[in-house]
Motif scaffolding. Sequence first.
Motif, PDB file in Angstrom:
ATOM      1  N   MET A 115       5.951  14.105   2.192  1.00 37.47           N
ATOM      2  CA  MET A 115       5.380  12.762   2.293  1.00 37.47           C
ATOM      3  C   MET A 115       6.455  11.699   2.162  1.00 37.47           C
ATOM      4  O   MET A 115       7.463  11.899   1.505  1.00 37.47           O
ATOM      5  CB  MET A 115       4.362  12.509   1.174  1.00 37.47           C
ATOM      6  N   CYS A 116       6.159  10.576   2.767  1.00 39.79           N
ATOM      7  CA  CYS A 116       6.963   9.385   2.570  1.00 39.79           C
ATOM      8  C   CYS A 116       6.013   8.197   2.580  1.00 39.79           C
ATOM      9  O   CYS A 116       4.910   8.295   3.116  1.00 39.79           O
ATOM     10  CB  CYS A 116       8.041   9.234   3.643  1.00 39.79           C
ATOM     11  N   ILE A 162      10.902  -3.553   7.109  1.00 40.32           N
ATOM     12  CA  ILE A 162      11.658  -4.555   6.353  1.00 40.32           C
ATOM     13  C   ILE A 162      12.374  -3.798   5.238  1.00 40.32           C
ATOM     14  O   ILE A 162      11.742  -3.279   4.321  1.00 40.32           O
ATOM     15  CB  ILE A 162      10.728  -5.643   5.781  1.00 40.32           C
ATOM     16  N   THR A 163      13.679  -3.717   5.317  1.00 41.04           N
ATOM     17  CA  THR A 163      14.471  -2.850   4.452  1.00 41.04           C
ATOM     18  C   THR A 163      14.178  -3.035   2.966  1.00 41.04           C
ATOM     19  O   THR A 163      13.930  -2.064   2.262  1.00 41.04           O
ATOM     20  CB  THR A 163      15.978  -3.050   4.720  1.00 41.04           C
ATOM     21  N   ALA A 209      12.334  -0.268   0.627  1.00 43.34           N
ATOM     22  CA  ALA A 209      13.044   0.314  -0.517  1.00 43.34           C
ATOM     23  C   ALA A 209      12.186   0.206  -1.774  1.00 43.34           C
ATOM     24  O   ALA A 209      12.096   1.152  -2.561  1.00 43.34           O
ATOM     25  CB  ALA A 209      14.386  -0.377  -0.723  1.00 43.34           C
ATOM     26  N   ALA A 210      11.547  -0.938  -1.958  1.00 44.99           N
ATOM     27  CA  ALA A 210      10.673  -1.119  -3.118  1.00 44.99           C
ATOM     28  C   ALA A 210       9.467  -0.194  -3.036  1.00 44.99           C
ATOM     29  O   ALA A 210       9.072   0.411  -4.041  1.00 44.99           O
ATOM     30  CB  ALA A 210      10.225  -2.579  -3.214  1.00 44.99           C
ATOM     31  N   LEU A 211       8.875  -0.034  -1.856  1.00 44.48           N
ATOM     32  CA  LEU A 211       7.750   0.878  -1.692  1.00 44.48           C
ATOM     33  C   LEU A 211       8.166   2.314  -1.999  1.00 44.48           C
ATOM     34  O   LEU A 211       7.431   3.058  -2.641  1.00 44.48           O
ATOM     35  CB  LEU A 211       7.193   0.792  -0.267  1.00 44.48           C
ATOM     36  N   SER A 212       9.341   2.702  -1.538  1.00 48.49           N
ATOM     37  CA  SER A 212       9.837   4.057  -1.795  1.00 48.49           C
ATOM     38  C   SER A 212      10.047   4.299  -3.283  1.00 48.49           C
ATOM     39  O   SER A 212       9.872   5.410  -3.768  1.00 48.49           O
ATOM     40  CB  SER A 212      11.148   4.299  -1.059  1.00 48.49           C
ATOM     41  N   ALA A 227       5.687  -5.506  -3.490  1.00 40.71           N
ATOM     42  CA  ALA A 227       7.053  -5.847  -3.065  1.00 40.71           C
ATOM     43  C   ALA A 227       6.980  -6.921  -2.001  1.00 40.71           C
ATOM     44  O   ALA A 227       6.218  -6.832  -1.062  1.00 40.71           O
ATOM     45  CB  ALA A 227       7.759  -4.609  -2.527  1.00 40.71           C
ATOM     46  N   SER A 228       7.736  -7.967  -2.177  1.00 37.06           N
ATOM     47  CA  SER A 228       7.746  -9.026  -1.160  1.00 37.06           C
ATOM     48  C   SER A 228       9.169  -9.298  -0.727  1.00 37.06           C
ATOM     49  O   SER A 228      10.119  -9.043  -1.439  1.00 37.06           O
ATOM     50  CB  SER A 228       7.100 -10.300  -1.713  1.00 37.06           C
TER      51      SER A 228
END
Length: 144
Positions: free
Chosen positions: A121-122, A128-129, A133-136, A142-143
């Motif tokens: 999963m990912c 939007i980098t 990155a924050a979601l990961s 994350a904004s």
Amino acid sequence: MSGAGTPDFFYREAQRLGYVARSAFKLLQIQKQHKLITQGSSVLDLGCAPGAWLQVACQSLGPLKNGGTVVGIDLKKVKVPPLYCDARVRTVCADVMKLPKNQVRALSPRHKGFSVVLSDMCPLVSGITTRDAALSAGVRNAST
């Protein structure tokens, strides 16, 4: 696919062999080295779309007479790929992160749980980098 948008070797090889994605080769390599899935295993594939790991997992169970089961869960509705899969494979459309443990266990044979749990999963990405990155990392809201 390679970064330039042209099919790479593994993409072409997956197509040639009938796998729904090149990711099949990741699990084939793991299986070759570690033999995680054996005859009669009960396998849970978290984030199973598009289904290449379902194919490899079912193949790894051996002939149908040997038993075993493969259950795939994904946010997307996933059709069981016809090649390499048989009646031992089924999919569930659900958010595994919100699925209660007892419901997952209920999907297993005799409700005893799974002998092998796979996941490739990912997080859903936006492109939007900084947001991705924050979601990961699991950061909420994350904004950018």
